[in-house]
Design an enzyme around this catalytic site. Sequence first.
Site, PDB file in Angstrom:
ATOM      1  NE  ARG A   1       2.114  -0.531  -3.141  1.00  0.00           N
ATOM      2  CZ  ARG A   1       1.338  -1.597  -3.277  1.00  0.00           C
ATOM      3  NH1 ARG A   1       1.269  -2.508  -2.326  1.00  0.00           N
ATOM      4  NH2 ARG A   1       0.622  -1.764  -4.362  1.00  0.00           N
TER       5      ARG A   1
ATOM      6  CD  GLU B   1       1.234  11.136 -12.303  1.00  0.00           C
ATOM      7  OE1 GLU B   1       0.787   9.999 -12.065  1.00  0.00           O
ATOM      8  OE2 GLU B   1       0.512  12.121 -12.471  1.00  0.00           O
TER       9      GLU B   1
ATOM     10  CG  HIS C   1      10.582   0.050  -4.082  1.00  0.00           C
ATOM     11  ND1 HIS C   1       9.852  -0.997  -4.586  1.00  0.00           N
ATOM     12  CD2 HIS C   1      10.276   0.081  -2.750  1.00  0.00           C
ATOM     13  CE1 HIS C   1       9.145  -1.563  -3.634  1.00  0.00           C
ATOM     14  NE2 HIS C   1       9.394  -0.920  -2.504  1.00  0.00           N
TER      15      HIS C   1
HETATM   16  N1  LIG Z   1       9.468   1.244   0.793  1.00  0.00           N
HETATM   17  C1  LIG Z   1       9.576  -0.056   0.961  1.00  0.00           C
HETATM   18  O1  LIG Z   1      10.427  -0.725   0.392  1.00  0.00           O
HETATM   19  C2  LIG Z   1       8.646  -0.737   1.921  1.00  0.00           C
HETATM   20  C3  LIG Z   1       9.080  -1.882   2.629  1.00  0.00           C
HETATM   21  C4  LIG Z   1       8.223  -2.479   3.548  1.00  0.00           C
HETATM   22  C5  LIG Z   1       6.929  -1.974   3.720  1.00  0.00           C
HETATM   23  N2  LIG Z   1       6.536  -0.896   2.988  1.00  0.00           N
HETATM   24  C6  LIG Z   1       5.183  -0.335   3.146  1.00  0.00           C
HETATM   25  O2  LIG Z   1       5.128   0.334   4.395  1.00  0.00           O
HETATM   26  C7  LIG Z   1       3.765   0.356   4.862  1.00  0.00           C
HETATM   27  C8  LIG Z   1       3.719  -0.006   6.329  1.00  0.00           C
HETATM   28  O3  LIG Z   1       4.303  -1.274   6.527  1.00  0.00           O
HETATM   29  P1  LIG Z   1       4.347  -1.948   7.991  1.00  0.00           P
HETATM   30  O4  LIG Z   1       5.216  -3.146   7.870  1.00  0.00           O
HETATM   31  O5  LIG Z   1       4.630  -0.915   9.024  1.00  0.00           O
HETATM   32  O6  LIG Z   1       2.824  -2.396   8.103  1.00  0.00           O
HETATM   33  P2  LIG Z   1       2.010  -2.747   9.452  1.00  0.00           P
HETATM   34  O7  LIG Z   1       0.871  -3.570   8.987  1.00  0.00           O
HETATM   35  O8  LIG Z   1       2.911  -3.265  10.500  1.00  0.00           O
HETATM   36  O9  LIG Z   1       1.468  -1.313   9.915  1.00  0.00           O
HETATM   37  C9  LIG Z   1       0.480  -0.592   9.220  1.00  0.00           C
HETATM   38  C10 LIG Z   1      -0.238   0.266  10.242  1.00  0.00           C
HETATM   39  O10 LIG Z   1      -1.132   1.142   9.536  1.00  0.00           O
HETATM   40  C11 LIG Z   1      -2.310   1.256  10.325  1.00  0.00           C
HETATM   41  N3  LIG Z   1      -3.396   1.729   9.476  1.00  0.00           N
HETATM   42  C12 LIG Z   1      -4.145   1.013   8.600  1.00  0.00           C
HETATM   43  N4  LIG Z   1      -5.012   1.826   7.980  1.00  0.00           N
HETATM   44  C13 LIG Z   1      -4.817   3.076   8.486  1.00  0.00           C
HETATM   45  C14 LIG Z   1      -5.408   4.341   8.244  1.00  0.00           C
HETATM   46  N5  LIG Z   1      -6.392   4.493   7.352  1.00  0.00           N
HETATM   47  N6  LIG Z   1      -4.961   5.400   8.931  1.00  0.00           N
HETATM   48  C15 LIG Z   1      -3.954   5.267   9.847  1.00  0.00           C
HETATM   49  N7  LIG Z   1      -3.353   4.084  10.125  1.00  0.00           N
HETATM   50  C16 LIG Z   1      -3.785   3.009   9.443  1.00  0.00           C
HETATM   51  C17 LIG Z   1      -2.530  -0.128  10.898  1.00  0.00           C
HETATM   52  O11 LIG Z   1      -3.332  -0.092  12.050  1.00  0.00           O
HETATM   53  C18 LIG Z   1      -1.093  -0.550  11.216  1.00  0.00           C
HETATM   54  O12 LIG Z   1      -0.753  -0.218  12.553  1.00  0.00           O
HETATM   55  C19 LIG Z   1       3.000  -0.586   3.934  1.00  0.00           C
HETATM   56  O13 LIG Z   1       2.316   0.195   2.974  1.00  0.00           O
HETATM   57  C20 LIG Z   1       4.078  -1.371   3.230  1.00  0.00           C
HETATM   58  O14 LIG Z   1       3.681  -1.761   1.928  1.00  0.00           O
HETATM   59  C21 LIG Z   1       7.363  -0.269   2.113  1.00  0.00           C
END
Ligand SMILES: NC(=O)c1ccc[n+]([C@@H]2O[C@H](COP(=O)([O-])OP(=O)(O)OC[C@H]3O[C@@H](n4cnc5c(N)ncnc54)[C@H](O)[C@@H]3O)[C@@H](O)[C@H]2O)c1
Length: 388
Positions: free
Chosen positions: A231, A260, A272
């Site tokens: 994000r 920016e 994205h």
């Molecule tokens: N670029 C895109 O199009 C796209 C698509 C899907 C998801 N995402 C983003 O990817 C990210 C991860 O998605 P995901 O499906 O793997 O989520 P997920 O919930 O499966 O995994 C997130 C992980 O982050 C860990 N976490 C939480 N806070 C933390 C911290 N402060 N320090 C370290 N680890 C921490 C959690 O324990 C969890 O294991 C999210 O921000 C999501 O919005 C982006």
Amino acid sequence: MKNVLKLNEISGVVNEIFDMHGYNLSKDCKEPVAVLLRSYDMHGYDMPESVLCVGRAGAGVNNIPVSEYAEKGVVVFNTPGANANAVKELVICALLLCGRKITDGIKWAQTLAGKGDEVPKLVESGKKAFAGGEILGKTLGVVGLGAIGRLVANAAVELGMKVIGYDPYISIDAAWNLNHNVQKETDLNALLAKSDFVTLHIPYLPSTKGMINAQTLGKMKDGASLINCARGELAVNADVTAVLKSGKLNRYVTDFPCEELLGVDNVITIPHLGASTEEAEDNCARMAAREIVDFVENGNITNSVNFPNCSSSRTGKMRIAVFHKNVKNVISSVSDLIAKENINISSFNSQSGGAMAYALLDLDDEISAATVEKIRKLDNIVRVRVIK
Ligand SMILES: NC(=O)c1ccc[n+]([C@@H]2O[C@H](COP(=O)([O-])OP(=O)(O)OC[C@H]3O[C@@H](n4cnc5c(N)ncnc54)[C@H](O)[C@@H]3O)[C@@H](O)[C@H]2O)c1
């Protein structure tokens, strides 16, 4: 035939799942048992009374009034992790873009248009400006080892990188699925100091907003690169551009362009595209369709955002699903009423989370309609379903 109402166009792969269970999916149907959607805004939507659940093919649920639906006993599902492979592949691409000057080289090659037979010679003389480094043997720091982070970590190991992972809240499932060569780091600053590449895979929360800032960037190894396909708000853009300018940070690849960052040297902005693959859309649609069918047929809840997960195999003659407020003594009152009919509960699964709780009770005999009505009228009951 049960009807499912679709509020957006949905990948045709769901038809196989719905057909198998005798469900009809359409844009316009009477008394739907479920709603399936992607980004349709359901705030203010006049939901048909017959709807038991909403399946969102995707992760975010800002377009759905989840708490309001919980109060009515309408379960909202999403599809976490269904696009994880798509994002993983983009991160691998980003890693290669960090190591080599591929994007600059591509842009430069376009400038040779019109030079005719000279082009191959000009390429050979100009390419040295775009030489880069390999990722083999380099260290990748993965921040967040959830659905996406663990796939990235495992893939990077396969590509011959040293991988360090940091996730203080890692789930047991994620830990089980992590390659044993991924080294655990308990201190974010230590990970930043050791990594040639850092990739972010954490959620955007008040606690993670601006986590990549002047202070944390200052801990990074000189000449390291940062990848953000999680994000945009996780990084303070002004601080990122400042360390890029100083030369401490080599590259910043982000899936979240903003004013920016555009045109800044060594920032690579991807529009994205993380989850933008046909396969990811198919996976999300399939997962949402399976969640809907399992809930409607069996009352099982998997990946709900407004009720706790609660699933079990069916036993007994009938199942009742009880949606209730997460307060004391509701289930004991339900089981007292069942006991008065002298019916045995063969299986019982009750889960709570937040304001809501949910229980599945399998009964050895059919319960009377009068008793079901009495259960419905108990305090703090939101909904009762009888599933035969
Ligand atoms: N670029 C895109 O199009 C796209 C698509 C899907 C998801 N995402 C983003 O990817 C990210 C991860 O998605 P995901 O499906 O793997 O989520 P997920 O919930 O499966 O995994 C997130 C992980 O982050 C860990 N976490 C939480 N806070 C933390 C911290 N402060 N320090 C370290 N680890 C921490 C959690 O324990 C969890 O294991 C999210 O921000 C999501 O919005 C982006």
